[in-house]
Every structure is written in structure tokens, then in C-alpha cells.
Design a protein around this motif. Structure first.
Motif, PDB file in Angstrom:
ATOM      1  N   ASN A  99       0.807  -1.232   0.000  1.00 40.56           N
ATOM      2  CA  ASN A  99       0.000   0.000   0.000  1.00 40.56           C
ATOM      3  C   ASN A  99       0.838   1.279   0.000  1.00 40.56           C
ATOM      4  O   ASN A  99       0.300   2.375   0.025  1.00 40.56           O
ATOM      5  N   ARG A 100       2.153   1.117   0.030  1.00 36.73           N
ATOM      6  CA  ARG A 100       3.071   2.270   0.092  1.00 36.73           C
ATOM      7  C   ARG A 100       2.762   3.172   1.276  1.00 36.73           C
ATOM      8  O   ARG A 100       2.648   4.383   1.161  1.00 36.73           O
ATOM      9  N   THR A 101       2.559   2.564   2.440  1.00 39.64           N
ATOM     10  CA  THR A 101       2.243   3.364   3.629  1.00 39.64           C
ATOM     11  C   THR A 101       3.376   3.331   4.647  1.00 39.64           C
ATOM     12  O   THR A 101       3.225   3.840   5.748  1.00 39.64           O
ATOM     13  N   ALA A 102       4.520   2.724   4.269  1.00 41.71           N
ATOM     14  CA  ALA A 102       5.622   2.610   5.229  1.00 41.71           C
ATOM     15  C   ALA A 102       6.099   3.991   5.701  1.00 41.71           C
ATOM     16  O   ALA A 102       6.420   4.171   6.879  1.00 41.71           O
ATOM     17  N   GLY A 103       6.122   4.957   4.775  1.00 41.34           N
ATOM     18  CA  GLY A 103       6.594   6.304   5.138  1.00 41.34           C
ATOM     19  C   GLY A 103       5.720   6.929   6.198  1.00 41.34           C
ATOM     20  O   GLY A 103       6.188   7.426   7.219  1.00 41.34           O
ATOM     21  N   GLU A 104       4.381   6.896   5.954  1.00 41.93           N
ATOM     22  CA  GLU A 104       3.423   7.455   6.907  1.00 41.93           C
ATOM     23  C   GLU A 104       3.528   6.763   8.269  1.00 41.93           C
ATOM     24  O   GLU A 104       3.580   7.415   9.321  1.00 41.93           O
ATOM     25  N   ALA A 105       3.580   5.420   8.237  1.00 44.62           N
ATOM     26  CA  ALA A 105       3.654   4.661   9.480  1.00 44.62           C
ATOM     27  C   ALA A 105       4.945   4.984  10.221  1.00 44.62           C
ATOM     28  O   ALA A 105       4.951   5.202  11.439  1.00 44.62           O
ATOM     29  N   GLY A 106       6.061   5.038   9.454  1.00 40.89           N
ATOM     30  CA  GLY A 106       7.348   5.360  10.063  1.00 40.89           C
ATOM     31  C   GLY A 106       7.342   6.751  10.669  1.00 40.89           C
ATOM     32  O   GLY A 106       7.859   6.981  11.763  1.00 40.89           O
ATOM     33  N   THR A 107       6.708   7.681   9.959  1.00 37.91           N
ATOM     34  CA  THR A 107       6.634   9.059  10.463  1.00 37.91           C
ATOM     35  C   THR A 107       5.939   9.096  11.817  1.00 37.91           C
ATOM     36  O   THR A 107       6.395   9.762  12.758  1.00 37.91           O
ATOM     37  N   ARG A 108       4.840   8.334  11.925  1.00 38.79           N
ATOM     38  CA  ARG A 108       4.085   8.329  13.176  1.00 38.79           C
ATOM     39  C   ARG A 108       4.934   7.780  14.337  1.00 38.79           C
ATOM     40  O   ARG A 108       4.987   8.356  15.411  1.00 38.79           O
ATOM     41  N   VAL A 109       5.619   6.651  14.113  1.00 40.46           N
ATOM     42  CA  VAL A 109       6.429   6.060  15.180  1.00 40.46           C
ATOM     43  C   VAL A 109       7.622   6.953  15.483  1.00 40.46           C
ATOM     44  O   VAL A 109       8.042   7.103  16.633  1.00 40.46           O
ATOM     45  N   ASN A 110       8.117   7.618  14.425  1.00 43.01           N
ATOM     46  CA  ASN A 110       9.262   8.508  14.586  1.00 43.01           C
ATOM     47  C   ASN A 110       8.972   9.645  15.571  1.00 43.01           C
ATOM     48  O   ASN A 110       9.859  10.123  16.264  1.00 43.01           O
ATOM     49  N   TYR A 111       7.708  10.108  15.615  1.00 38.41           N
ATOM     50  CA  TYR A 111       7.337  11.159  16.568  1.00 38.41           C
ATOM     51  C   TYR A 111       7.587  10.681  17.989  1.00 38.41           C
ATOM     52  O   TYR A 111       8.062  11.428  18.847  1.00 38.41           O
ATOM     53  N   THR A 112       7.215   9.414  18.274  1.00 39.96           N
ATOM     54  CA  THR A 112       7.361   8.877  19.619  1.00 39.96           C
ATOM     55  C   THR A 112       8.812   8.523  19.915  1.00 39.96           C
ATOM     56  O   THR A 112       9.306   8.764  21.009  1.00 39.96           O
ATOM     57  N   LEU A 113       9.498   7.927  18.907  1.00 44.31           N
ATOM     58  CA  LEU A 113      10.897   7.554  19.104  1.00 44.31           C
ATOM     59  C   LEU A 113      11.700   8.046  17.899  1.00 44.31           C
ATOM     60  O   LEU A 113      11.720   7.397  16.855  1.00 44.31           O
ATOM     61  N   PRO A 114      12.364   9.184  18.039  1.00 45.01           N
ATOM     62  CA  PRO A 114      13.084   9.756  16.897  1.00 45.01           C
ATOM     63  C   PRO A 114      14.105   8.770  16.331  1.00 45.01           C
ATOM     64  O   PRO A 114      14.713   7.989  17.061  1.00 45.01           O
ATOM     65  N   GLY A 115      14.266   8.790  15.015  1.00 48.05           N
ATOM     66  CA  GLY A 115      15.268   7.959  14.367  1.00 48.05           C
ATOM     67  C   GLY A 115      14.752   6.606  13.913  1.00 48.05           C
ATOM     68  O   GLY A 115      15.526   5.735  13.562  1.00 48.05           O
ATOM     69  N   THR A 116      13.422   6.406  13.938  1.00 47.63           N
ATOM     70  CA  THR A 116      12.890   5.088  13.568  1.00 47.63           C
ATOM     71  C   THR A 116      12.214   5.079  12.207  1.00 47.63           C
ATOM     72  O   THR A 116      11.806   4.021  11.734  1.00 47.63           O
ATOM     73  N   ARG A 117      12.103   6.249  11.553  1.00 49.97           N
ATOM     74  CA  ARG A 117      11.363   6.293  10.293  1.00 49.97           C
ATOM     75  C   ARG A 117      12.030   5.407   9.247  1.00 49.97           C
ATOM     76  O   ARG A 117      11.377   4.610   8.574  1.00 49.97           O
ATOM     77  N   SER A 118      13.371   5.484   9.157  1.00 51.09           N
ATOM     78  CA  SER A 118      14.083   4.738   8.117  1.00 51.09           C
ATOM     79  C   SER A 118      13.998   3.233   8.390  1.00 51.09           C
ATOM     80  O   SER A 118      14.067   2.426   7.466  1.00 51.09           O
ATOM     81  N   LEU A 119      13.812   2.856   9.665  1.00 47.59           N
ATOM     82  CA  LEU A 119      13.660   1.449  10.014  1.00 47.59           C
ATOM     83  C   LEU A 119      12.487   0.845   9.236  1.00 47.59           C
ATOM     84  O   LEU A 119      12.581  -0.246   8.674  1.00 47.59           O
ATOM     85  N   PHE A 120      11.380   1.592   9.193  1.00 44.26           N
ATOM     86  CA  PHE A 120      10.187   1.095   8.509  1.00 44.26           C
ATOM     87  C   PHE A 120      10.370   1.120   6.998  1.00 44.26           C
ATOM     88  O   PHE A 120      10.062   0.153   6.313  1.00 44.26           O
ATOM     89  N   THR A 121      10.864   2.226   6.475  1.00 46.22           N
ATOM     90  CA  THR A 121      10.959   2.332   5.016  1.00 46.22           C
ATOM     91  C   THR A 121      11.928   1.308   4.465  1.00 46.22           C
ATOM     92  O   THR A 121      11.640   0.659   3.467  1.00 46.22           O
ATOM     93  N   SER A 122      13.078   1.104   5.147  1.00 47.17           N
ATOM     94  CA  SER A 122      14.047   0.162   4.587  1.00 47.17           C
ATOM     95  C   SER A 122      13.580  -1.282   4.779  1.00 47.17           C
ATOM     96  O   SER A 122      13.724  -2.108   3.873  1.00 47.17           O
TER      97      SER A 122
END
Lengths: 413, 312
Positions: A99-122
Motif C-alpha cells: 500500500n506504500r504506507t511505510a513512510g506514513e507509518a514510520g513518520t508516526r512512530v518517529n514522533y514517539t521515538l526519533p530515528g525510527t522512520r528509516s527502520l520502517f521504510t528500509s
């Protein structure tokens, strides 16, 4: 006859007829206001309410990760992630890829724990190749998937309703066991700037009061014709564009500007050591004082004009010195004006944006500029939470203004 | 404040010190606005008075920055200045476009704010108005709530204005309508404040008299009430216009390249490379505000005369 109810000419009881007429009058008055009220609700209240919702609602992760959401619901907080949890994670990562939603999901978790957005996208990129056992596969992909903080952050993001953005905005973070703590000392920026904004606004209000008091007094005691003439000097800045006033201060105060040139040519300042009066906190204070001064002068003037000189004369004739007369007779009578002016200037200063953005440099920025900064970085949820904090502060002041001064006392010119 | 006859020498000294302080404060208020006027005629690209300007040498002054306002953004600025040149200015010059946008947006937002605001002020100044205090507080709040919060809210809202009720009606971002609605909202408090202030002095028995003579409510309003409160309505409208004419933050957030206004251009100019052309725009704006101020002052006196209050 005497105990029969009074009636109107058409035989209805007077009381009922009166109540009906009053209800009609109320309805008419309200109908006049209704169009504007509706307009303001649509173009003002609704947009701000919708923005505030963003500060507590973000479904970027919860809508993209249904399997994890189910696992979090089934297992209480603090449960160590088992193979079922990793299987859910793998399934969700595959869904995010589809669904190409990894970016959005990563962004949300990144707010709570900075530095996790790329974890989801990669990880989502290689999600199709994941094979059981998922725990090993995912940890091989990225060792961070074993971090309990990441799992805590995902648990928090699994519900669209959240207080995380307000935690960020108040310099807090979540701990691994689900509690909250303050972020390390040197990362605490938001609350500090919130405090700085209120402190700077207080300084500006104080300077405005000091400058406004003498001229308001002069205007109030001069004969009307001359006072009207001098009043123009107060009203002209009031009517002049904010950007015009800001740019003229840049021209006056900058390094090669008029003030520095005068000081240098008068040999008061060395050419190599010109004063740095703009693009810093000093610049913000000077320019905002100039811009807000009329808002202090006008309410003070309208109160001072009503103070009768006879009181001061009476005090003097009873032996008071001029200082005592001022302190005990005149000053107390000006208090309503001081309250009205100071509160108004303070409220306007707290929310100021344009002037600090243009002349504030690095250390003269206010809270509004921080909101704009996060907007420009697309950190919309944090921007909304910061806006919520600022709005709360301003509304408290506004309520105070209404209690102490009264909104209907607000006057322009 | 004249010095009383019983003042002692110390008080005299204090009195003159006080007058000096007041003069300095007035200077602080007005000098920054006046200083840009001569500087906008600077022949050099500096923000300070040159040697030649100080000796009043005509060579030190020029109209080059005003000329730049017309030519900047033109397609062919260097041809002969005939009708074609002027139509090029009218169609393409950046500042002329910005001025047109400012006037269009200012005009429509003033109309919206004044009509709705005056109607509401009529209702608010009636004694029967329910929840007056609360409603007044809501209607004044666009003036109190920080502009950055309003602009942020509108930024999200305009990307799908009907999304709130689950419909799709296109975006208001980068449209004239969007900017006009935002500016009208910002101008409303000023209309409410000035018109309710005028209505306080309005003698309600006049409209009762009109009604008793058989006039309909709308006829009473247009023939009796409006002529008397017109000065207040017009100054409210002027306030609303100035608010729109000077507004930049909402424009930054919700307007597109088609809706560039004068403040928006100035903002760019100040942020990027401040050139003396900004000062020539500023000078023109100051002259406009002097004209507006004079108008409002005249209206205020007229209003006081109509209401039988002696001018203060």
C-alpha cells in the motif's frame, strides 16, 4: 376584576404576550448575528479545531499495521515480543510495501521515538523476502527490531489517539516500561522557548508601559486642539504597515545603517565596533516595542482623559508633595488603563510572528516562529501540538482580559 | 499640562525634563516612518544617507527605485515608453501585479467583513441579545488568536474544506476565494468594535419613531439608522481593508503564486536581498496610510458632530 390577570386588548394574558414579544425580540437579535457567527465558525473555529485534532490524532501507523494492532490488543503492555508478534510485524511490513504506507507509518512512530522512520521504510522494501522464523529474519534485517523501546513506540502508535505529540512539545519522552521522563537537559528546547516568549513579551510590555505613560499623560492634559495634533504621531504608526515599520527599523539599525553611521561619524563608536542592534533579541525588543506602543497609549489615554485634575490639586492643597500626589492620587486612578493596555500588548506580543522572523536573528525568535519551523519541515503533528500550547496560553490571557477589562471596552483610535 | 503657579524650582526642572522625555518618545514613534522617505530617493543602492544627499546635491537623489517598481518583471523594459510599454507594465510588472492582487483581495474581504460585521453589530447592541458576552468574545477572537495558529489551521482546512462533513469540493489553497475568506475573518473584529462603539451613541427612540410612523424594519435601517452610523461603518471598513492590505502570514500559508500581494513581495524583498526598492514601496504605503488616517479622523469628528458630542 382586581384578581383577574391583566390582558392585552385582544384578550391574551399580558404576561404571556410580553414573554412572547421578548422571545421574538431575542430571536430577531440572534438572527442578525447568526450569519456572521456561522461564517466565523466555518472559516475560523472549525479550521483551528481540525488542526488541534491533529495534535492528538494520527492514524498513519494504526491504519497501516492491523496485525500488530491486534497483537498489542491481545497482549498487555510490557509483554516481550514473541514469534507471533514478529510474524504480525512481517505481515504488516508486507502490507505497507503493497500500500506504500511505510513512510506514513514510520513518520508516526518517529514522533514517539526519533530515528525510527528509516527502520520502517528500509525494512518494508525487503519485506517480501522475509521467511519464518520471522524473529531471526527481522533481527538479521535490522538489529533495532529487538529494541524494547521500538516496540513500546509501536504500541503507543497503534492507537490513533495519542498524547505523544504533546509529550514532544513539552520536552518529554517515553521510557521502555511505558512511563514518561524529561528528555536530556540539552535537548529541552520547547518549554524553554515557551518561557522565553512569555519573558520577552513581559519585557516588551514593560518597556511599552514606561514609554506610553508619559506621552499618554501629556496627551490627556494638553488642550484638545494640540492633543489631537500630537495624537497623529501615535496614530500614524498604528495605521502604517507592519512590514514598512519593520523594514525602516532594519534600515535604521543595521551595521551600515543610519544609527550606526551617525554614532561613528560623531566618534561615539569605533568604525570597527559598530553596534549589533538587529538580527538578535535586541532587534526583536526594539521593533516590537515600536509596533505595539500605540496599543498601550490608546487605552491609557482614554482612561487618563477622564481623571479630573481637581483631585491632584486637592492633594497638593492638603500638603502632599508632587511625588506623593502622583503615587497615591494619580497612579491608582490610571490602573484600569494600565491593565487594559498591558494585557492587550502582552497578548499580542506572545503570538507575534512577522517581526521576530524578520529581525530576530537566532536568539530573538518567539514561539510562533517555532510553529512555523515545524510546519516547514512537515512535522505537522508537533506543529499542531505547539500551536495548541500557544493557543491555551493566549486564551487564558484573553479570559483574564475579559474578566479584568471587558471585551466591549476594546477601542481602536 | 501647564506648569502650576505654585511650582518650585525643582518641579520646574522636572517639568522640562518631562517634556524632553515626551519629545524623545514621540521621535521614537515617528522617526522610523519618516526616515525612509528621503532614503527611498537615494541614487545609490545604500540604506544610509550619502555625502551628496546630506549636502542636498540633486545628484544624490533619483527616482531610480520608483522606476524599478514599474520595470521589475516586465518583458521588455528597455523600449520607448509609449502605450505598449505601459500596457507591458500593467500586465507583467511584479509590483503592479502585487498591487492589483492586494486591492482585489482587500476590496472583497472588506465587503464581506463589513456587511456581515455591521449586521452582527446591530444584533449585538440590542439589549435582548442572548449570550452576548460569549458571542462577542468569539467574534473578536480572530484579532487575539496568534496569526500563525489561524494560518496553520487554514492551511490544513483549505486542502479539503468539505472533508469535515465528508464531501469533496476541491481545494481553497491557492485561490482568491481562500485568501478573501481568511482576510475577511481577520477584518471582522475591527468592524464589530467600531460599529458597536458607534451604536452605543445611537438613540434607539429614533428607530421606534420610524416604526411607529409605519416604516418597515429595512426602511428604518436604510433611511434612519444607516445614515447616522455610517461614519462608524466606514471606519470599520477602512480598518478591515488595512488589515487585509497589510496581512502576510495567511498569504504565505494559503496563497499560491497567482495571489502574490504587496506585503508578500515586501516579505520576499526583506528576507532575501533588501534593496532600496522596498523603501520606495514603503514610502508609497506610508502616504496611503496618512490618507486613510486623515479619512478616519474626519469620519470620527463627523460622527461625534452627528451624535451631538463635542469633538474632543
Amino acid at each position: 376584576m382586581s384578581d383577574a390577570p391583566l390582558t392585552t386588548s385582544d384578550g391574551r394574558p399580558l404576561k404571556a404576550a410580553l414573554a412572547q414579544a421578548q422571545a421574538r425580540a431575542r430571536r430577531r437579535a440572534f438572527l442578525l448575528v447568526a450569519p456572521l457567527l456561522l461564517f466565523v465558525v466555518i472559516t475560523f473555529i472549525l479550521p483551528i479545531g481540525q488542526m488541534l485534532q491533529r495534535s492528538i490524532y494520527h492514524d498513519g501507523f494504526s491504519s497501516a499495521a492491523p496485525a500488530l494492532q491486534a497483537w498489542f490488543e491481545a497482549n498487555p503492555p510490557g509483554t516481550a515480543p514473541d514469534e507471533a508478534a514478529y510474524a504480525a510485524l512481517a505481515a504488516d511490513l508486507q502490507l505497507m510495501k503493497a500500500n506504500r504506507t511505510a513512510g506514513e507509518a514510520g513518520t508516526r512512530v518517529n514522533y514517539t521515538l526519533p530515528g525510527t522512520r528509516s527502520l520502517f521504510t528500509s525494512s518494508a522494501r525487503g519485506a517480501d523476502k522475509l521467511e519464518p522464523p520471522f524473529r531471526e529474519a527481522l533481527l538479521a534485517e535490522n538489529a533495532k527490531w529487538g529494541d524494547p523501546l521500538v516496540w513500546e513506540a509501536m504500541r503507543s502508535a497503534a492507537s490513533p489517539w495519542t498524547s505523544d505529540f504533546y509529550l514532544v512539545a513539552t520536552d518529554m519522552q517515553r521510557t521502555a516500561d511505558g512511563g514518561v521522563e524529561r528528555v536530556p537537559e540539552k535537548e529541552r528546547i520547547y518549554l524553554k522557548l515557551f518561557g522565553t516568549t512569555f519573558m520577552l513579551s513581559a519585557v516588551i510590555t514593560g518597556v511599552c508601559l514606561l514609554l506610553a505613560f508619559p506621552i499618554a499623560h501629556l496627551l490627556a492634559t494638553l488642550p484638545a486642539s494640540r492633543a489631537n495634533l500630537l495624537m497623529i504621531l501615535v496614530l500614524l504608526p498604528f495605521w502604517t504597515s507592519l512590514l514598512v515599520r519593520t523594514s525602516s527599523w532594519i534600515v535604521l539599525l543595521q551595521g551600515q545603517g543610519v544609527v550606526n553611521n551617525v554614532l561613528v561619524s560623531a566618534r561615539l563608536v569605533d568604525d570597527g565596533a559598530r553596534w549589533q542592534m538587529i538580527y538578535n533579541m535586541t532587534g526583536t525588543i526594539i521593533v516590537m516595542t515600536h509596533i505595539l506602543l500605540p496599543f498601550m497609549v490608546l487605552p491609557l489615554y482614554s482612561v487618563m482623559r477622564t481623571i479630573k485634575p481637581a483631585y491632584a490639586r486637592a492633594a497638593r492643597s492638603l500638603g502632599a508633595t508632587s511625588w506623593t500626589t502622583f503615587r497615591r492620587i494619580y497612579l491608582p486612578q490610571t490602573l484600569p488603563g494600565i491593565a487594559a493596555g498591558a494585557l492587550l500588548v502582552f497578548i499580542l506580543a506572545v503570538g507575534y510572528y512577522i517581526t521576530p522572523a524578520l529581525v530576530g536573528g537566532a536568539d530573538g525568535q518567539l514561539f510562533s516562529n517555532l510553529i512555523q519551523f515545524h510546519m516547514s519541515k512537515s512535522n505537522w503533528s508537533v506543529a499542531a501540538a505547539l500551536a495548541g500550547m500557544l493557543l491555551a496560553g493566549v486564551l487564558v490571557l484573553y479570559w483574564l482580559y475579559d474578566r479584568l477589562v471587558g471585551i466591549d471596552k476594546l477601542k481602536l483610535g | 499640562m501647564a506648569l502650576p503657579a505654585y511650582a518650585d524650582p525643582l518641579e520646574r526642572i522636572w517639568y522640562y525634563t518631562y517634556l524632553t522625555i515626551c519629545t524623545l518618545i514621540f521621535l521614537f514613534l515617528i522617526a522610523p516612518i519618516l526616515i525612509i522617505m528621503p532614503l527611498s530617493f537615494n541614487a545609490e543602492p545604500y540604506f544610509t544617507f550619502t555625502e551628496k544627499m546630506l549636502t542636498l546635491d540633486p545628484d544624490g537623489y533619483s527616482l531610480r527605485w520608483y522606476d524599478l517598481l514599474l520595470t521589475f518583471g516586465m518583458q521588455a523594459p528597455d523600449v520607448a515608453r509609449d502605450g505598449g510599454w505601459w500596457s507591458d507594465v500593467w500586465r507583467n510588472a511584479t509590483w503592479v501585479q502585487a498591487a492589483k492582487n492586494s486591492v482585489i483581495i482587500g476590496f472583497w474581504s472588506t465587503i464581506v467583513a463589513t456587511v456581515l460585521g455591521t449586521l452582527a453589530a446591530l444584533g449585538l447592541s440590542r439589549n435582548e441579545m442572548p449570550y452576548r458576552r460569549l458571542i462577542m468574545a468569539i467574534l473578536i477572537s480572530p484579532m487575539i488568536v496568534p496569526i500563525i495558529i489561524i494560518a496553520t489551521g487554514l492551511f490544513f482546512f483549505y486542502s479539503s474544506p468539505c472533508g469535515v462533513v465528508g464531501l469533496d469540493c476541491g481545494r481553497l489553497t491557492s485561490t482568491y476565494t481562500g485568501v478573501v475568506l481568511a482576510h475577511a475573518t481577520l477584518g471582522i473584529p475591527f468592524v464589530i468594535i467600531t460599529v458597536t462603539a458607534t451604536l452605543i451613541g445611537f438613540d434607539q427612540s429614533l428607530s421606534r419613531a420610524a416604526a411607529s410612523l409605519g416604516a418597515s424594519p429595512s426602511r428604518t435601517f436604510f433611511k434612519v439608522m444607516l445614515p447616522l452610523i455610517l461614519p462608524g461603518v466606514v471606519s470599520g471598513a477602512l480598518f478591515a481593508f488595512v488589515t487585509s492590505f497589510d496581512e502576510v502570514v495567511a498569504v504565505l500559508f494559503i496563497a499560491g503564486p497567482e495571489q502574490q500581494t504587496i506585503p508578500r513581495q515586501m516579505w520576499n524583498g526583506i528576507r532575501e536581498a533588501i534593496s532600496p526598492a522596498i523603501l520606495s514601496v514603503a514610502t508609497i504605503l506610508v502616504i496611503i496610510s496618512i490618507a486613510l488616517l486623515a479619512t478616519v479622523e474626519l469620519l470620527r469628528r463627523r460622527s461625534e458632530r452627528i451624535r451631538g458630542v463635542t469633538p474632543q
